[in-house]
Design a protein around this motif. Sequence first.
Motif, PDB file in Angstrom:
ATOM      1  N   LYS A 148       0.811  -1.213   0.000  1.00 30.20           N
ATOM      2  CA  LYS A 148       0.000   0.000   0.000  1.00 30.20           C
ATOM      3  C   LYS A 148       0.852   1.275   0.000  1.00 30.20           C
ATOM      4  O   LYS A 148       0.321   2.380  -0.071  1.00 30.20           O
ATOM      5  N   MET A 149       2.160   1.115   0.143  1.00 31.61           N
ATOM      6  CA  MET A 149       3.058   2.270   0.251  1.00 31.61           C
ATOM      7  C   MET A 149       3.626   2.638  -1.119  1.00 31.61           C
ATOM      8  O   MET A 149       3.723   1.807  -2.022  1.00 31.61           O
ATOM      9  N   SER A 150       4.047   3.901  -1.179  1.00 29.56           N
ATOM     10  CA  SER A 150       4.779   4.341  -2.374  1.00 29.56           C
ATOM     11  C   SER A 150       6.179   3.765  -2.298  1.00 29.56           C
ATOM     12  O   SER A 150       6.613   3.266  -1.247  1.00 29.56           O
ATOM     13  N   LYS A 151       6.908   3.853  -3.411  1.00 30.43           N
ATOM     14  CA  LYS A 151       8.278   3.317  -3.414  1.00 30.43           C
ATOM     15  C   LYS A 151       9.155   4.014  -2.378  1.00 30.43           C
ATOM     16  O   LYS A 151       9.995   3.387  -1.735  1.00 30.43           O
ATOM     17  N   LYS A 152       8.967   5.299  -2.226  1.00 27.83           N
ATOM     18  CA  LYS A 152       9.750   6.044  -1.240  1.00 27.83           C
ATOM     19  C   LYS A 152       9.423   5.567   0.161  1.00 27.83           C
ATOM     20  O   LYS A 152      10.323   5.359   0.991  1.00 27.83           O
ATOM     21  N   GLU A 153       8.119   5.403   0.450  1.00 25.08           N
ATOM     22  CA  GLU A 153       7.706   4.949   1.780  1.00 25.08           C
ATOM     23  C   GLU A 153       8.191   3.518   2.029  1.00 25.08           C
ATOM     24  O   GLU A 153       8.599   3.180   3.154  1.00 25.08           O
ATOM     25  N   GLN A 154       8.152   2.698   0.986  1.00 26.24           N
ATOM     26  CA  GLN A 154       8.645   1.327   1.121  1.00 26.24           C
ATOM     27  C   GLN A 154      10.138   1.316   1.458  1.00 26.24           C
ATOM     28  O   GLN A 154      10.590   0.567   2.344  1.00 26.24           O
TER      29      GLN A 154
END
Length: 248
Positions: A148-154
Amino acid sequence: MRPSVSHLAVLTLTAALACTSSLAQTAAPAKADPKAAKPAAAKPAAKPANKPQLVAAPGAVISAKPKVKLMTRDELRACLERQDGNASEGKAIEAEDKVMADERAKVLLERDAIKAKQGEIEEAEKALVAANQAVAQRFEELKTLLPKMSKKEQAEAKADYEKRASEVNSKIDPHNQRKRVFLAEVKAFEERVDSFNKRKDQLSDRADKLGDAQEAWRNECGNRPYDEADEIAIRKEQSKAAEKAAGQ
């Protein structure tokens, strides 16, 4: 990879450290003073001037008969040697008892130090287990959250997880090594306690045997009259033998 921690086995230090007891010494019976005041029944029968003075150990009652059977010189020598041997053993037991009392105090101090160290290790392990569980829980949470996260958040979430996991893992090996050292110390301590208790039991056996020997001496020698001249001669023999042995 998830960090893991092996649980510390709770140590029970129940080694018996029975206190050594002071050993009562039976004073060597001194020969009775013929001039000392005594009940009439306890005095030896009157003897002509050229007869030897009779000496009885404390508690001996010499009936007023024309003849009193005295110990032979060999019998008296054997009794004196037994008396001296008992006295020597009593002093040796008393000295060892003091050594054991000092050692027991040291063992108790060491036991207290081990208990304190055990408490520190257990608290450290509780904290490490809690941290490990928190990292494991975060691992399970990320399985659901990452999609559910963006690549940055991941990337940020993974970096945070790896950092926390690395911190826990870096503490596990040192902690387990500290446990191994501690358990070796406990084993060595328990061996010292076992050795102490065996020596304590051996000393107790010696004290019991000495008590039996003293009782036997009182029954077999303590109430028997003897010629004071024989005692003087025997003590001179013993003194000369001791001087000769010291000179060799």
